[in-house]
Structures are given as C-alpha cells and as structure tokens.
Design a protein around this motif. Sequence first.
Motif, mmCIF file in Angstrom:
data_model
loop_
_atom_site.group_PDB
_atom_site.id
_atom_site.type_symbol
_atom_site.label_atom_id
_atom_site.label_comp_id
_atom_site.label_asym_id
_atom_site.label_seq_id
_atom_site.Cartn_x
_atom_site.Cartn_y
_atom_site.Cartn_z
ATOM 1 N N PHE A 67 18.825 -33.328 -3.019
ATOM 2 C CA PHE A 67 19.497 -32.238 -2.319
ATOM 3 C C PHE A 67 19.575 -30.980 -3.178
ATOM 4 O O PHE A 67 20.145 -29.971 -2.759
ATOM 5 C CB PHE A 67 20.874 -32.669 -1.817
ATOM 6 N N ASN A 68 18.984 -31.047 -4.379
ATOM 7 C CA ASN A 68 18.688 -29.842 -5.138
ATOM 8 C C ASN A 68 17.194 -29.539 -5.128
ATOM 9 O O ASN A 68 16.775 -28.506 -5.639
ATOM 10 C CB ASN A 68 19.185 -29.951 -6.585
ATOM 11 N N MET A 69 16.405 -30.451 -4.556
ATOM 12 C CA MET A 69 14.988 -30.177 -4.326
ATOM 13 C C MET A 69 14.812 -29.408 -3.017
ATOM 14 O O MET A 69 13.954 -28.523 -2.911
ATOM 15 C CB MET A 69 14.188 -31.482 -4.274
ATOM 16 N N LEU A 70 15.647 -29.736 -2.026
ATOM 17 C CA LEU A 70 15.606 -29.083 -0.719
ATOM 18 C C LEU A 70 17.041 -28.754 -0.320
ATOM 19 O O LEU A 70 17.836 -29.649 -0.033
ATOM 20 C CB LEU A 70 14.947 -29.999 0.309
ATOM 21 N N VAL A 71 17.369 -27.465 -0.295
ATOM 22 C CA VAL A 71 18.749 -26.981 -0.212
ATOM 23 C C VAL A 71 18.939 -26.157 1.067
ATOM 24 O O VAL A 71 18.066 -25.375 1.437
ATOM 25 C CB VAL A 71 19.063 -26.092 -1.451
ATOM 26 N N PRO A 72 20.090 -26.299 1.756
ATOM 27 C CA PRO A 72 20.337 -25.445 2.924
ATOM 28 C C PRO A 72 20.634 -24.014 2.497
ATOM 29 O O PRO A 72 21.380 -23.782 1.544
ATOM 30 C CB PRO A 72 21.574 -26.093 3.572
ATOM 31 N N THR A 73 20.051 -23.050 3.201
ATOM 32 C CA THR A 73 20.310 -21.643 2.851
ATOM 33 C C THR A 73 20.837 -20.819 4.019
ATOM 34 O O THR A 73 21.185 -19.647 3.847
ATOM 35 C CB THR A 73 19.018 -20.972 2.325
ATOM 36 N N ALA A 80 28.819 -24.242 2.228
ATOM 37 C CA ALA A 80 29.341 -25.607 2.255
ATOM 38 C C ALA A 80 28.652 -26.467 1.204
ATOM 39 O O ALA A 80 29.282 -27.310 0.547
ATOM 40 C CB ALA A 80 29.155 -26.201 3.654
ATOM 41 N N TYR A 81 27.345 -26.258 1.038
ATOM 42 C CA TYR A 81 26.580 -26.972 -0.003
ATOM 43 C C TYR A 81 27.124 -26.619 -1.387
ATOM 44 O O TYR A 81 27.377 -27.505 -2.223
ATOM 45 C CB TYR A 81 25.095 -26.599 0.107
ATOM 46 N N ALA A 82 27.317 -25.321 -1.656
ATOM 47 C CA ALA A 82 27.776 -24.881 -2.968
ATOM 48 C C ALA A 82 29.162 -25.441 -3.284
ATOM 49 O O ALA A 82 29.444 -25.838 -4.427
ATOM 50 C CB ALA A 82 27.795 -23.351 -3.032
ATOM 51 N N LYS A 83 30.022 -25.507 -2.285
ATOM 52 C CA LYS A 83 31.359 -26.051 -2.490
ATOM 53 C C LYS A 83 31.299 -27.539 -2.797
ATOM 54 O O LYS A 83 32.017 -28.034 -3.686
ATOM 55 C CB LYS A 83 32.218 -25.802 -1.252
ATOM 56 N N LYS A 84 30.439 -28.245 -2.075
ATOM 57 C CA LYS A 84 30.331 -29.697 -2.267
ATOM 58 C C LYS A 84 29.698 -30.035 -3.615
ATOM 59 O O LYS A 84 30.121 -30.968 -4.291
ATOM 60 C CB LYS A 84 29.504 -30.307 -1.130
ATOM 61 N N ARG A 106 16.971 -22.241 11.427
ATOM 62 C CA ARG A 106 17.678 -22.591 10.181
ATOM 63 C C ARG A 106 16.711 -22.474 9.011
ATOM 64 O O ARG A 106 15.523 -22.766 9.123
ATOM 65 C CB ARG A 106 18.238 -24.011 10.243
ATOM 66 N N THR A 107 17.219 -22.062 7.868
ATOM 67 C CA THR A 107 16.375 -21.900 6.685
ATOM 68 C C THR A 107 16.804 -22.879 5.597
ATOM 69 O O THR A 107 17.961 -23.308 5.535
ATOM 70 C CB THR A 107 16.453 -20.471 6.135
ATOM 71 N N LEU A 108 15.848 -23.221 4.754
ATOM 72 C CA LEU A 108 16.086 -24.095 3.606
ATOM 73 C C LEU A 108 15.471 -23.456 2.381
ATOM 74 O O LEU A 108 14.612 -22.572 2.488
ATOM 75 C CB LEU A 108 15.463 -25.481 3.842
ATOM 76 N N GLY A 109 15.907 -23.914 1.219
ATOM 77 C CA GLY A 109 15.353 -23.407 -0.028
ATOM 78 C C GLY A 109 14.792 -24.532 -0.872
ATOM 79 O O GLY A 109 15.450 -25.557 -1.074
ATOM 80 N N ILE A 110 13.564 -24.364 -1.346
ATOM 81 C CA ILE A 110 12.931 -25.330 -2.238
ATOM 82 C C ILE A 110 13.298 -24.971 -3.673
ATOM 83 O O ILE A 110 13.466 -23.797 -4.023
ATOM 84 C CB ILE A 110 11.399 -25.324 -2.040
ATOM 85 N N HIS A 111 13.449 -25.980 -4.518
ATOM 86 C CA HIS A 111 13.808 -25.768 -5.925
ATOM 87 C C HIS A 111 12.870 -24.728 -6.552
ATOM 88 O O HIS A 111 11.661 -24.731 -6.312
ATOM 89 C CB HIS A 111 13.712 -27.089 -6.682
ATOM 90 N N PRO A 112 13.412 -23.816 -7.366
ATOM 91 C CA PRO A 112 12.599 -22.722 -7.926
ATOM 92 C C PRO A 112 11.432 -23.170 -8.793
ATOM 93 O O PRO A 112 10.508 -22.376 -9.033
ATOM 94 C CB PRO A 112 13.610 -21.902 -8.736
ATOM 95 N N ALA A 113 11.439 -24.418 -9.254
ATOM 96 C CA ALA A 113 10.328 -24.909 -10.079
ATOM 97 C C ALA A 113 9.140 -25.369 -9.252
ATOM 98 O O ALA A 113 8.139 -25.826 -9.813
ATOM 99 C CB ALA A 113 10.811 -26.063 -10.971
ATOM 100 N N MET A 114 9.211 -25.231 -7.903
ATOM 101 C CA MET A 114 8.183 -25.810 -7.035
ATOM 102 C C MET A 114 7.496 -24.773 -6.141
ATOM 103 O O MET A 114 7.374 -24.954 -4.930
ATOM 104 C CB MET A 114 8.806 -26.916 -6.174
ATOM 105 N N PRO A 115 6.981 -23.678 -6.712
ATOM 106 C CA PRO A 115 6.290 -22.694 -5.862
ATOM 107 C C PRO A 115 5.028 -23.248 -5.207
ATOM 108 O O PRO A 115 4.665 -22.839 -4.097
ATOM 109 C CB PRO A 115 5.964 -21.560 -6.841
ATOM 110 N N GLU A 116 4.354 -24.185 -5.874
ATOM 111 C CA GLU A 116 3.144 -24.775 -5.300
ATOM 112 C C GLU A 116 3.479 -25.602 -4.057
ATOM 113 O O GLU A 116 2.742 -25.556 -3.055
ATOM 114 C CB GLU A 116 2.422 -25.655 -6.334
ATOM 115 N N VAL A 117 4.587 -26.328 -4.097
ATOM 116 C CA VAL A 117 5.025 -27.083 -2.924
ATOM 117 C C VAL A 117 5.393 -26.127 -1.795
ATOM 118 O O VAL A 117 5.065 -26.366 -0.622
ATOM 119 C CB VAL A 117 6.201 -28.010 -3.289
#
Length: 534
Positions: A67-73, A80-84, A106-117
């Motif tokens: 849930f830090n690889m794929l994060v709600p944005t 709510a994610y940041a609070k949890k 709805r949007t999601l965010g991929i971990h910043p280390a994974m631009p290729e993904v």
Amino acid sequence: MSTSADRPLNRREFISQASCAAVGSSALFSTLLTLRLANSLAAQTVATSGDYRALVCLFLAGGNDSFNMLVPTTSGEYEAYAKKRGLLALTKDTLLEITPSNLGGRTLGIHPAMPEVRDLFNARRLSFISNVGSLVRPLTLTDYQAGRYLPVSLYSHADQVKQWQTCMPDQRTAIGWGGRAADIIKSLNSPSLVSMNISLSGQNVFLTGKQAFTYAVGANGATALTGYSPTAVNNLTALRTKGVSSIVDQNYRNLFEQTYAQSTSDAVDSYYSFAAALSGVTLKTPIPTGNALATNLATIARVISSNQGFGARRQIFFVQIGGWDNHTDLFSNQQNNLGMVSKAIDTFSSALTEIGMADKVTLFTASDFGRTLSSNSTGSDHAWGANHLVMGGAVNGGKVAGDSANGYYPDFQKISELDTGAGRIIPGIAVDEYARDLLSWFGISNGDMDYVLPSFSTRFSGRQALGLFPSPITVAPTVVTTPTVSSGGTSSGGGGGGAASPIFLGAMSALALLRLRQKRLAKRKAKDVPPSTT
C-alpha cells in the motif's frame, strides 16, 4: 590389449580415485535435486495450434508493503491514507500519478522509485490487482471476529508463503498450483529431458506437482555435475567422468541403486540438453548494472527464445528476491527494492519485445502477505491483503483489478470496514481468483480447473473473473525475431550502463557433448549387460 585408460573402472577403484578427486555423493545428490525430470504424461487440455505461452512468477519474499507501492491520491482518500499510515505515509507530490481506466476517475499513485512500471501501465502493458490474499472463502469483518473461515496460521511467513504458492489456505501441502497446472498441461510439450517448470531460485513449492518437478538453473544456465565432461582426455576430469559413467551405466537388482543410477544419468543428459538449447543465444537488450533480478529475468527471456530447442509450448518460471520483511527502515529498503523491480520488469518487457514474444508471456508478482497500515516504528508488521502487478503484451493493461463491490481499490475513507486491527486488511480477492485468470489465459480448461485450484469451484465459483486478460482470451500472432547466435564464449555478466550487453551461456561444445552422451546411451542399450550382483 586394453590400456588402463580404456578399461572400465570397477566401483572400488572409482570410489578410491573419486575420493582423491573430491567427488562425493553430495555433488550427485545436489545435481539430482536440481535436475529432476517429469517422466509421465498428463491429459492434454488445450488446442494443438502451435502457440506458445509462459507464466513467470516473481515472488517478493518477506511480505511487500504494497500500500506504499500503490497509493490512493484522490482528494479525501489520500488524506485518509496519510492519517492511517502516519510516519509511513509517502508525500503526495512524490507519487507517480495514474488514472486507471476502470476506477471512474479515481486516481492512484505509484511509488516514486517505479517510473518504468508507471510507463508500462500507461502503455497498457501492465495492470495492478488490489487487495488480494489467501482466503478460505469470501470473508467479512464479522466472520473474522467470530474466528470463522480463517486460513491456517494467518500472518505466519512459512504458512502464508505456502498458501500463496498452493492455493490451499486451510491445509498444509507441498504441491503448488504451478506444479498442478504442469501435471495437466505438460503433455502439450514435445518429450524433453528438461521439465516445463524452471526455477532460477532453487526448489520451491509453487512449481512442484504430483508428477511435474522443478528444473533449477542459475543466472548463467544449468548446473553441471562437478568434474564430469565427456570430452575430457588424459586428465583427472577424464578419470572422474569414466568413473561416474561406469557406475551409472550398470544395471542393479537393488531398486534404490538402479533408480539412483538412472536419475544421475538423466540429470547429466538434462544438463547437456539445456546447455545445447541455450548455447550462443544472446540478447541485445541492455541489462542494468548490478540488478540481479534483471539478469535472472533476462535468462528467462533467453530460455523462452530457445523454446523450440526444448520442444516447449507451455513453460512456467519462478524467480524469488528477498528483502521485503521491513519491520524497520521501510523507506530506504523500498526505495532500493521497488526501484530494482521496476527496472528489471522493464528490462524483461524489452527483452520479450526483442525476441518477438511480448504477448506470449505474462509476469505476475506474489508475496507472503501485505503489511500493516499502522507503523511499527520505521517499518510495518505482518498483515494480509496486498497489491500486486501483472505485466505482458496479452494483459488487459491500464486497469486495477479487484473487488468490484468495493470499487476495485479499497476506499481508505471506509477502510475500517476491512480492518482487523493495526491496519491488517481483509483481502477482497482470493489468491485462487488471481490464479484462475492467469491459468485460463495459460490454457487450463474449466474442466481441469478443479484439479489445479481444488477450492475454487466450491468457494469462489460465483465470483466474476478479474478481467486481467481480454475476454474471450486470445493471443495475437507475433513475428519472432531470431536471437543473435554466437559461436561460443564465456559469460559477460550482467551487462552495464546503456550499452547493449549480451549474456553468453558459455557452452561452446554443449551440442557436441550431448551427441557424445546420446551415443554412449545408445551403446549401453545395445548391450545385453547382466544385472550387477553387488
């Protein structure tokens, strides 16, 4: 008169001389364990149209904090994610934002280390599967609190690994769903000395079937029997080779001795068959320097490009990387690990495109379990539901598969409805459902699915498919690019920089060795040798 070099060694002479040469039973047993063969045929369940497909399981050992690889944005959900997550929350402006086509905006965010993904996702070559885990049956928070329908030893590394690899959450077994799939479908392949199930991470439960076995290799190819070479002459290696051959060529009354001798002989033959098929096959795709996973996946691409040498139309691969059990230092460890995975998957995708097999191969991730959303100091603890990814040209990309009743990706504003405590999330999708989509694409028929996934039809049959692949499942034809073939050479390692870095097997005479071995076997069969009495 025969010379000592021509005379077959008796077993006493061999044991004496081999001991001096440091060849013992451990080397033989090691070869047997890594080069076992599947010798029986199973029922064919797919059309004989000449197509090829492969599954590649990338296992993230230890439990990825996904849930830090794929994060709600989306507004409200990120807060709510940041609070949890508290101290473990990633800053929103560092995330690589995506807009999955099936989440209604709805949007999601991929971990910043994974631009290729991120790029593969946007190119529709990769999708995510959200909140998947080991389930006995669809489960509610009320069920959990009442202790109903729980997997064996929930949150245990050893048990959850087996459950992911077996799809048997309520019992312990050593037969994996990849192995059971091979039991069913391996007769589609031509007879081969090499199993269709190939591991670059040693023996594992996932590839083990009732009939199918794992062929374990390394990043540079198959492992030879130490000190054995049919082409050696007038040296210690020639002596050891003659000694091994003298033993394995005999017939024995003792069943164990006969089986051991035959298995050793088969293992040696398997090595030369594998080496011959891969000899000289190289890739032009650059391999990131120091990225062991990328090197392993490149080796898999080379095996796939040589599938005609194995007579294979179906293959399953397994590769595992550790470093995911991050009770501390989650940020730095994930930065390194997810970056390595992202680059390796991108390299693999490029290699598959190079050899013309991009839509014939599907890579998918698996892991022990997810991690707690609540922090454990600078890390997280063992949990349950987790996010994963699937990559390949046949994948219905740009989407997030998951529990449609919960919007595919869990809404963190309602996460308490799935939280068993400390942010351990009840999976919305079972591993069985994840596997079912993969296996259907691979060619397992509905009639055979009960064998491969024994719990599926009674516990999850009413659930709709995840849609990881287009329906009906089809694979477009590809034009295969003939790989570069060298005349020999040694391994050049993992490559580096941005320049093309071929990987050589380093088996210049593999085909010649195999032919010598085959001649020797034919000669042995032609002789009428009485059984040994010892």
